[in-house]
Design a protein around this motif. Structure first.
Motif, PDB file in Angstrom:
ATOM      1  N   GLU A   1       0.833  -1.214   0.000  1.00  0.00           N
ATOM      2  CA  GLU A   1       0.000   0.000   0.000  1.00  0.00           C
ATOM      3  C   GLU A   1       0.861   1.255   0.000  1.00  0.00           C
ATOM      4  O   GLU A   1       0.614   2.205  -0.750  1.00  0.00           O
ATOM      5  N   THR A   2       1.906   1.266   0.815  1.00  0.00           N
ATOM      6  CA  THR A   2       2.776   2.443   0.928  1.00  0.00           C
ATOM      7  C   THR A   2       3.546   2.697  -0.353  1.00  0.00           C
ATOM      8  O   THR A   2       3.627   3.833  -0.827  1.00  0.00           O
TER       9      THR A   2
ATOM     10  N   ASP B   1       1.306   4.008  -3.238  1.00  0.00           N
ATOM     11  CA  ASP B   1       0.578   5.259  -3.029  1.00  0.00           C
ATOM     12  C   ASP B   1       1.436   6.467  -3.387  1.00  0.00           C
ATOM     13  O   ASP B   1       2.586   6.590  -2.956  1.00  0.00           O
ATOM     14  N   GLY B   2       0.872   7.367  -4.201  1.00  0.00           N
ATOM     15  CA  GLY B   2       1.489   8.660  -4.445  1.00  0.00           C
ATOM     16  C   GLY B   2       2.713   8.660  -5.333  1.00  0.00           C
ATOM     17  O   GLY B   2       3.515   9.592  -5.278  1.00  0.00           O
TER      18      GLY B   2
ATOM     19  N   SER C   1       0.385  14.767  -7.820  1.00  0.00           N
ATOM     20  CA  SER C   1       0.768  14.636  -6.411  1.00  0.00           C
ATOM     21  C   SER C   1       0.957  16.007  -5.759  1.00  0.00           C
ATOM     22  O   SER C   1       0.624  16.192  -4.581  1.00  0.00           O
TER      23      SER C   1
END
Length: 442
Positions: free
Chosen positions: A220-221, A224-225, A373
């Motif tokens: 997930e980390t 993300d982004g 972002s």
């Protein structure tokens, strides 16, 4: 063992020469090999090996040219599926370089074919980690879904990176020096440090990817982004898999004409002020006016790999330097001609009345061309419309044209390109570039 780090600032790229007893191994060399030849000559040494940690997405490597010119052996992972002469360099394989031993570790995650090179000489250990382990971060896992010999979905690569970070570095000493292929500013990761090197102990303390995480949380980390993916990334992966043509051969026969004009897609690399004073109708201002400008990144983000274009420069003396920069991302074959402009039949860009804009922002359509972002981190103008620069040629027609348009980024460099794109795409509308004045609103 001596390790020389070479930096190419516009792409935040680090390449390396490992020197021992008069023999050199090059790691992830950039497109122009001359600096490596100069280093070898200065040290009375011979380049005997070129190691590719993976087929790079953000720059074109000179590994094949160096092989042809020096006879050096190219090494890479069997998983890369290289189309040029090479030897496999996978888990446990070694190269003996004078008193130094180079050992391969397969470290998939950024790509399925990524390797890390462990260089040892007595008690010294250095890790040449490519795009696997950065200072403060790890390589993004979302660049190999459409390019390369082995394609993998981002979730699969994120899981591979988790396993790599959990297991591959565990047996190595804290004192090991970490030398990555990129630093801050690269689009191959999202939170890279400004530092050019570190130690494995420091990374174990401070790099998020070494923290105790569940596999699900790690995936997930890392997903993300992540930054946007420029148009040219997949093209460079395939170019590096095949091996690029020699640099000078690729650029020396591109036509050049002074004091002329051009038709079709045109990229004007001059400084913003010169462009706004006079430019060809429809040209895009992607500035290469400074040695550190992110020209290559934005050329490959705005122009597609299959698009032919004319290149406008300020003077003949700069032709070779600019073409070398174009060639850093393999776009030199798309250049139809390099030209300088005549003083006639040029268009100028209207300057913005900054006071009127400050006092009457509702009279303008404000277009924010920063990366998604950046926009998500906070708007500079509440009512601005988000149209990231890398997508602007495709999304421009969606922008309302009932008011004059003001284009902004975060510092002024990108808005020069963005406003020139909108001048071309939105006929009959006043387009203004907020440029560096945006800093007064932040």
């Amino acid at each position: 063992m001596t390790i020389k780090q070479f930096e190419y600032k516009p792409l935040s790229h680090y390449s390396y020469a490992v020197l021992s007893e008069g023999k050199i191994a090059l790691i992830d060399p950039e497109r122009n090999p001359q600096q490596y030849y100069d280093f070898a000559k200065a040290n009375n040494a011979t380049i005997v090996a070129v190691i590719e940690t993976h087929p790079h997405a953000d720059f074109v490597s000179s590994h094949l040219e160096i092989h042809r010119e020096t006879g050096a052996t190219i090494y890479n992972s069997e998983k890369l599926g290289a189309d040029y002469p090479h030897e496999y360099f996978d888990e446990g394989n070694t190269i003996h370089l004078g008193n130094t031993t180079l050992t391969a570790m397969n470290t998939p995650g950024h790509s399925p074919d990524s390797i890390t090179i462990v260089a040892t000489d007595g008690k010294e250990t250095a890790l040449l980690t490519g795009d696997t382990l950065f200072i403060g971060d790890v390589g993004r896992p979302d660049l190999r879904e459409k390019a390369g010999n082995m394609q993998a979905k981002r979730e699969e690569l994120a899981e591979m990176m988790f396993e790599t970070m959990q297991n591959k570095f565990s047996g190595l000493p804290d004192e090991s020096v970490v030398f990555p292929a990129h630093g801050a500013g690269s689009l191959c990761g999202k939170n890279l440090s400004e530092a050019a090197s570190s130690t494995l102990g420091e990374e174990r303390k401070y790099n998020w990817a070494f923290k105790e995480n569940s596999k699900e949380k790690f995936i997930e980390t890392i997903l993300d982004g992540q930054p946007f993916i420029p148009h040219y990334f997949g093209f460079n992966v395939d170019t590096n898999k095949a091996g690029a043509a020699d640099l000078q051969t690729s650029i020396e026969n591109i036509p050049f004409t002074e004091n002329t004009k051009a038709e079709g897609l045109t990229v004007d690399v001059r400084a913003e002020a010169d462009f706004k004073k006079g430019h060809l109708k429809g040209s895009i201002n992607i500035q290469a006016a400074s040695e550190t400008a992110k020209f290559e990144t934005w050329l490959g983000s705005i122009i597609q790999p299959n698009e032919a274009f004319t290149l406008v420069i300020d003077q003949k003396d700069n032709k070779n330097d600019i073409l070398q920069r174009v060639a850093k991302i393999g776009y030199e074959k798309q250049v139809k001609e390099v030209i300088t402009l005549s003083a006639t039949n040029l268009e100028s860009s209207e300057p913005l009345d900054l006071n009127h804009f400050k006092n009457n922002p509702e009279h303008y359509t404000i277009v924010d061309i920063r990366n998604q972002s950046e926009i998500e981190d906070g708007k500079i103008f509440e009512n601005a419309l988000a149209h990231p620069l890398n997508e602007l040629r495709e999304t421009a027609k969606k922008i309302p044209t009932d008011k004059p348009i003001v284009v902004h980024c975060a510092g002024g460099y990108r808005s020069a390109a963005g406003s020139s794109i909108l001048e071309n795409e939105l006929k009959g509308v006043l387009i203004y570039d907020l440029s560096e004045a945006v800093k007064g609103f932040i």
